[in-house]
Design an enzyme around this catalytic site. Structure first.
Site, PDB file in Angstrom:
ATOM      1  N   SER A  73     -26.374  55.382  43.703  1.00 18.96           N
ATOM      2  CA  SER A  73     -27.754  55.912  44.080  1.00 18.96           C
ATOM      3  C   SER A  73     -28.781  56.667  43.323  1.00 18.96           C
ATOM      4  O   SER A  73     -28.295  57.089  42.284  1.00 18.96           O
ATOM      5  CB  SER A  73     -27.427  56.966  45.210  1.00 18.96           C
ATOM      6  OG  SER A  73     -28.477  57.631  45.754  1.00 18.96           O
ATOM      7  N   TYR A 124     -23.555  65.140  46.961  1.00 22.02           N
ATOM      8  CA  TYR A 124     -23.535  63.856  46.909  1.00 22.02           C
ATOM      9  C   TYR A 124     -24.138  63.165  45.615  1.00 22.02           C
ATOM     10  O   TYR A 124     -23.726  62.264  45.061  1.00 22.02           O
ATOM     11  CB  TYR A 124     -24.471  63.220  48.205  1.00 22.02           C
ATOM     12  CG  TYR A 124     -24.691  61.850  48.230  1.00 22.02           C
ATOM     13  CD1 TYR A 124     -23.878  60.890  48.778  1.00 22.02           C
ATOM     14  CD2 TYR A 124     -26.044  61.401  47.902  1.00 22.02           C
ATOM     15  CE1 TYR A 124     -24.162  59.491  48.629  1.00 22.02           C
ATOM     16  CE2 TYR A 124     -26.532  59.904  47.932  1.00 22.02           C
ATOM     17  CZ  TYR A 124     -25.666  59.133  48.439  1.00 22.02           C
ATOM     18  OH  TYR A 124     -26.023  57.809  48.256  1.00 22.02           O
TER      19      TYR A 124
END
Length: 262
Positions: free
Chosen positions: A140, A154
Site C-alpha cells: 500500500s 496497517y
C-alpha cells in the site's frame, strides 16, 4: 474487467490468491480465471468466492489457516505457479497511536504481514525446486503516506511487507522465482467504505467529512478518483504473466498520482 483478455494467457497455470472473495482480491481471482488459470483462494466465515475458483475455508491470520491453504493447494492443484497475496486491511480504531493496544498491533501484523510470510514459507520451496514461479505481494502507499489517525499499524505492517518482499526477491531471483510488489492507493472497495465509517464514528462527523479527511491527508488524487479493483487486478495479472518476465524485485504503484514524490 478489461475488454480484451486472452482466454489462454494463463492456461495450465496454477494460481493461489489470498483475500479472493471480495474487493481487489475477488477481481484478481476473476482476472486469472478469465485468462484460463486454475485458481484457489481462501475465506473465513463461509464467504463465497467467484464461480470457477476453488475455495478453502481458512483463517490466514493464523498459522493453522496458512497451513490449511498450502496443503489444499498442493493436493488440489499439484503445485503453485503464481502466488498472489491480496489479503489485507485494517480494523484498528481511530484515535491515533494511543488507541492501538498490543492486541490491535498483533492483529494488524498477522493480517497484513505474517499471513504472507507464512504462506510463502509453505509454498515457495516447490517453486524453487522447479526453478520458476511468480509471487506478487499487495502492499500500500500507506507505507509512505500513513494516516496517523487510523492506519498507523496497517501502514507499518505494509512497510514491513514491502521490505520483506525486496529481501525475498534478492534470495529467489537467482533461483528462477520472480517477486514483485503492487502498492495501490485508495481503491473503491467495501474496506474503504468501512474505513470512512470508522473515522466518522471516532470523530463524530459525517462519512462525507471523513472521506474528505482521507483525501486531505493523502494530498488529493491528481487523477481525480480512486482506482477500481479490476484495474489493480490487471496490473497483478501483467506482473504474473510472461509479458513481465524481466520485471523482478520492484514496487509498482497504482494510486492515480497520489504519492507526490519520485
Amino acid at each position: 474487467m478489461p475488454a480484451l483478455i486472452d482466454p489462454a494467457e494463463f492456461q495450465g497455470r496454477r494460481v493461489v490468491v489470498t483475500g479472493g472473495t471480495k474487493g481487489t482480491g475477488r477481481a484478481t481471482v476473476e482476472r486469472f480465471l478469465a485468462g484460463g488459470a486454475q485458481v484457489l483462494t481462501a475465506a473465513r466465515n463461509g464467504a463465497h468466492g467467484p464461480e470457477g475458483a476453488g475455495l478453502v475455508e481458512a483463517d490466514l491470520t493464523t498459522p493453522e489457516g496458512s497451513s490449511r491453504l498450502a496443503e489444499a493447494a498442493m493436493e488440489r492443484l499439484g503445485g503453485v505457479d503464481v502466488l498472489v497475496h491480496v489479503l489485507g486491511g485494517s480494523t484498528a480504531p481511530g484515535g491515533g497511536f494511543a488507541a492501538l493496544t498490543d492486541d490491535v498491533w498483533r492483529a494488524e501484523l498477522d493480517l497484513n504481514l505474517l499471513s504472507a510470510v507464512r504462506l510463502d514459507r509453505a509454498l515457495l520451496p516447490q517453486m524453487i525446486a522447479r526453478g520458476e514461479g511468480a509471487v506478487i505481494h499487495v502492499s500500500s502507499i500507506q507505507r509512505q503516506l500513513p494516516l496517523y489517525d487510523s492506519t498507523t499499524a496497517y501502514a507499518a505492517a505494509k512497510a514491513g511487507l514491502t521490505t520483506y518482499s525486496k529481501a525475498l526477491s534478492k534470495e529467489l531471483g537467482p533461483k528462477g522465482v520472480r517477486v514483485n510488489v503492487v502498492s495501490p492507493g485508495w481503491i473503491y472497495t467495501e474496506a474503504s467504505d468501512a474505513l470512512v465509517n470508522r473515522i466518522a464514528d471516532s470523530t463524530g462527523g459525517t462519512p462525507e467529512a471523513a472521506r474528505q479527511s482521507i483525501l486531505d491527508a493523502l494530498g488529493g488524487i491528481p487523477l481525480g478518483r480512486p482506482a477500481r479493483p479490476e484495474e489493480v487486478a490487471e496490473l497483478i495479472a501483467f506482473l504474473a504473466s510472461e509479458r513481465a518476465s524481466a520485471i523482478h524485485g520492484a514496487e509498482h504503484v497504482i494510486d492515480g498520482g497520489t504519492v507526490p514524490t519520485v
